[in-house]
Scaffold this motif. Sequence first.
Motif, PDB file in Angstrom:
ATOM      1  N   GLU A   1       0.835  -1.194   0.000  1.00 10.24           N
ATOM      2  CA  GLU A   1       0.000   0.000   0.000  1.00 10.24           C
ATOM      3  C   GLU A   1       0.875   1.250   0.000  1.00 10.24           C
ATOM      4  O   GLU A   1       1.792   1.377   0.821  1.00 10.24           O
ATOM      5  N   SER A   2       0.589   2.144  -0.915  1.00 11.02           N
ATOM      6  CA  SER A   2       1.354   3.377  -1.035  1.00 11.02           C
ATOM      7  C   SER A   2       0.599   4.583  -0.498  1.00 11.02           C
ATOM      8  O   SER A   2       1.179   5.666  -0.368  1.00 11.02           O
ATOM      9  N   THR A   3      -0.686   4.409  -0.183  1.00  7.88           N
ATOM     10  CA  THR A   3      -1.521   5.553   0.193  1.00  7.88           C
ATOM     11  C   THR A   3      -2.242   5.359   1.509  1.00  7.88           C
ATOM     12  O   THR A   3      -2.417   6.316   2.257  1.00  7.88           O
ATOM     13  N   PHE A   4      -2.693   4.164   1.807  1.00  5.67           N
ATOM     14  CA  PHE A   4      -3.535   3.911   2.974  1.00  5.67           C
ATOM     15  C   PHE A   4      -2.928   2.876   3.900  1.00  5.67           C
ATOM     16  O   PHE A   4      -2.115   2.051   3.492  1.00  5.67           O
ATOM     17  N   ILE A   5      -3.387   2.900   5.122  1.00 11.44           N
ATOM     18  CA  ILE A   5      -3.107   1.798   6.041  1.00 11.44           C
ATOM     19  C   ILE A   5      -4.033   0.646   5.638  1.00 11.44           C
ATOM     20  O   ILE A   5      -5.233   0.848   5.430  1.00 11.44           O
ATOM     21  N   PRO A   6      -3.523  -0.563   5.507  1.00  8.64           N
ATOM     22  CA  PRO A   6      -4.366  -1.692   5.095  1.00  8.64           C
ATOM     23  C   PRO A   6      -5.531  -1.914   6.051  1.00  8.64           C
ATOM     24  O   PRO A   6      -5.405  -1.712   7.263  1.00  8.64           O
ATOM     25  N   GLY A   7      -6.654  -2.341   5.503  1.00  7.46           N
ATOM     26  CA  GLY A   7      -7.846  -2.550   6.312  1.00  7.46           C
ATOM     27  C   GLY A   7      -7.641  -3.496   7.477  1.00  7.46           C
ATOM     28  O   GLY A   7      -8.200  -3.300   8.555  1.00  7.46           O
ATOM     29  N   LEU A   8      -6.819  -4.525   7.280  1.00  6.97           N
ATOM     30  CA  LEU A   8      -6.593  -5.489   8.353  1.00  6.97           C
ATOM     31  C   LEU A   8      -5.787  -4.901   9.502  1.00  6.97           C
ATOM     32  O   LEU A   8      -5.732  -5.484  10.583  1.00  6.97           O
ATOM     33  N   LEU A   9      -5.163  -3.753   9.291  1.00  4.58           N
ATOM     34  CA  LEU A   9      -4.350  -3.122  10.326  1.00  4.58           C
ATOM     35  C   LEU A   9      -4.990  -1.847  10.878  1.00  4.58           C
ATOM     36  O   LEU A   9      -4.410  -1.199  11.751  1.00  4.58           O
ATOM     37  N   GLN A  10      -6.151  -1.481  10.388  1.00  5.01           N
ATOM     38  CA  GLN A  10      -6.753  -0.202  10.751  1.00  5.01           C
ATOM     39  C   GLN A  10      -7.362  -0.225  12.153  1.00  5.01           C
ATOM     40  O   GLN A  10      -7.933  -1.228  12.584  1.00  5.01           O
ATOM     41  N   THR A  11      -7.274   0.909  12.832  1.00  4.67           N
ATOM     42  CA  THR A  11      -8.049   1.102  14.048  1.00  4.67           C
ATOM     43  C   THR A  11      -9.493   1.391  13.648  1.00  4.67           C
ATOM     44  O   THR A  11      -9.782   1.720  12.490  1.00  4.67           O
ATOM     45  N   ALA A  12     -10.397   1.296  14.604  1.00  6.70           N
ATOM     46  CA  ALA A  12     -11.803   1.577  14.312  1.00  6.70           C
ATOM     47  C   ALA A  12     -11.980   3.021  13.854  1.00  6.70           C
ATOM     48  O   ALA A  12     -12.759   3.301  12.926  1.00  6.70           O
ATOM     49  N   GLU A  13     -11.238   3.948  14.458  1.00  3.26           N
ATOM     50  CA  GLU A  13     -11.382   5.361  14.116  1.00  3.26           C
ATOM     51  C   GLU A  13     -10.865   5.642  12.710  1.00  3.26           C
ATOM     52  O   GLU A  13     -11.466   6.409  11.953  1.00  3.26           O
ATOM     53  N   TYR A  14      -9.741   5.045  12.352  1.00  2.00           N
ATOM     54  CA  TYR A  14      -9.196   5.228  11.003  1.00  2.00           C
ATOM     55  C   TYR A  14     -10.151   4.626   9.971  1.00  2.00           C
ATOM     56  O   TYR A  14     -10.430   5.217   8.933  1.00  2.00           O
ATOM     57  N   ALA A  15     -10.672   3.432  10.264  1.00  2.00           N
ATOM     58  CA  ALA A  15     -11.628   2.788   9.363  1.00  2.00           C
ATOM     59  C   ALA A  15     -12.868   3.653   9.175  1.00  2.00           C
ATOM     60  O   ALA A  15     -13.392   3.775   8.067  1.00  2.00           O
ATOM     61  N   ARG A  16     -13.329   4.259  10.240  1.00  2.00           N
ATOM     62  CA  ARG A  16     -14.521   5.112  10.155  1.00  2.00           C
ATOM     63  C   ARG A  16     -14.275   6.278   9.196  1.00  2.00           C
ATOM     64  O   ARG A  16     -15.147   6.639   8.402  1.00  2.00           O
ATOM     65  N   ALA A  17     -13.094   6.859   9.244  1.00  2.00           N
ATOM     66  CA  ALA A  17     -12.772   7.959   8.342  1.00  2.00           C
ATOM     67  C   ALA A  17     -12.779   7.509   6.884  1.00  2.00           C
ATOM     68  O   ALA A  17     -13.252   8.222   5.996  1.00  2.00           O
ATOM     69  N   ARG A  18     -12.275   6.313   6.636  1.00  2.00           N
ATOM     70  CA  ARG A  18     -12.247   5.796   5.266  1.00  2.00           C
ATOM     71  C   ARG A  18     -13.662   5.489   4.773  1.00  2.00           C
ATOM     72  O   ARG A  18     -14.024   5.784   3.643  1.00  2.00           O
ATOM     73  N   PHE A  19     -14.466   4.856   5.615  1.00  2.00           N
ATOM     74  CA  PHE A  19     -15.833   4.540   5.231  1.00  2.00           C
ATOM     75  C   PHE A  19     -16.641   5.810   4.987  1.00  2.00           C
ATOM     76  O   PHE A  19     -17.476   5.861   4.082  1.00  2.00           O
ATOM     77  N   ALA A  20     -16.411   6.839   5.787  1.00  2.00           N
ATOM     78  CA  ALA A  20     -17.148   8.083   5.627  1.00  2.00           C
ATOM     79  C   ALA A  20     -16.895   8.679   4.248  1.00  2.00           C
ATOM     80  O   ALA A  20     -17.818   9.200   3.597  1.00  2.00           O
TER      81      ALA A  20
END
Length: 305
Positions: free
Chosen positions: A134-153
Motif C-alpha cells: 500500500e502506497s496511500t492507505f493503512i491496510p484494512g486489516l491493520l486499521q483502528t476503528a477510528e481510522y476505518a470510520r474515516a475511510r468509510f465516511a
Amino acid sequence: MLPGISPPGGTTLPANRTTGVTSVHEARDALGKRLRELRQQASMSGRQLAESLSWPPSKVSKLENGRQAPTDDDLRNWTRATGSEGEADALLASLHTLEIQHAEWQRQIKLGLKPHQQEIASLDAQTRLFRGFESTFIPGLLQTAEYARARFAQSITVFKVRNDINEAVAARIQRQEVLYKPDKRFHFVLTEAALRYRLCPPDIMLGQLDRLVSLSSLPNVKLGIIGFETAYVVAPAHGFWLLDNDRVMVETFSAELNLAQPRELGLYGGIFNSLAAVASYGRSARTIINRVVDDLAPAASQSGE
C-alpha cells in the motif's frame, strides 16, 4: 475505488486500470473463441446455430467476438445445440471468473458497506498467505476503528450509498481476528507516505501508528516500511494484494480488479518482492514510524486544544 471499501487493504490510485480492463477483454475474447470452436466442430454456420436457438444472427457474432457477455443459459443452450454439453461446466466457470474480474463498486456496495466486508471476510477465511503493498492507505486489516470510520465516511460521501458506517466498522474490526490465526501469514509493505497522508485527524493517525507498532510484533505478521530516503527499483505506482498464489486484487476509484492469469500473478509477485526487498523491518521500521509520530504530535496537540 475508495479506501473505506477495500478488501484486505485500500488503494485508490487508478494507474493500473488499463491493465485490468485489458485482461477482462482478453478473457471475454478467449471465451468467444472457444464458443466459435465448438460451433465449427459441430459443422454449423453462425446462421444455422442462431436459427436452432431462435436467436438473431447478430447475437452469435457478438458472443464469438467478445462484444457481448453470454448468460449462463446462453452457454448451456450453445453447448446443447452444438452437441458439446461436456464443455458446459468449463465455460460456465470461465464466465463466472470473468464476472468477478472487474467488479464495480457501485454494484458491490449498493446495499451498504457492511455486506461487502462480510464477503471479504469469507475470502480471508480461505486465504493462507496475504501479501499486500500500500502506497496511500493503512491496510484494512491493520486499521483502528477510528481510522476505518474515516475511510468509510469518504466512501459514503462519494458513492452516496446507505450509511451503515457503524456496522461496517464493526465488520472490519471483526475481520481482523484473522491476524491471530496461527495458520495464516501476513506480509505488509507500506510507504512512509501512507503514514503521513492527512486522511484523518492527527490524533486518530497517532493511534493508528501505535496500532501498527503493536501488530508488527505478532509472530505471523511481517511489516515493512519504505522510507522516503529509499531508492526504488520499481515505482510505487499503486497498491495491490496477492492472496496465496491464486489472485491479485487491484482497486481503482470505480472497481475492484481480480486478476488470475499466470503472467499477472508472476508480474505482481515479482513487483512485490522488489518492493519488499527495499523496505525496512523490525527496529528500522519502528524508527520510521516513530519519526512520523514525532512530526505529527504537535499537530495532534493543537487539534486537541
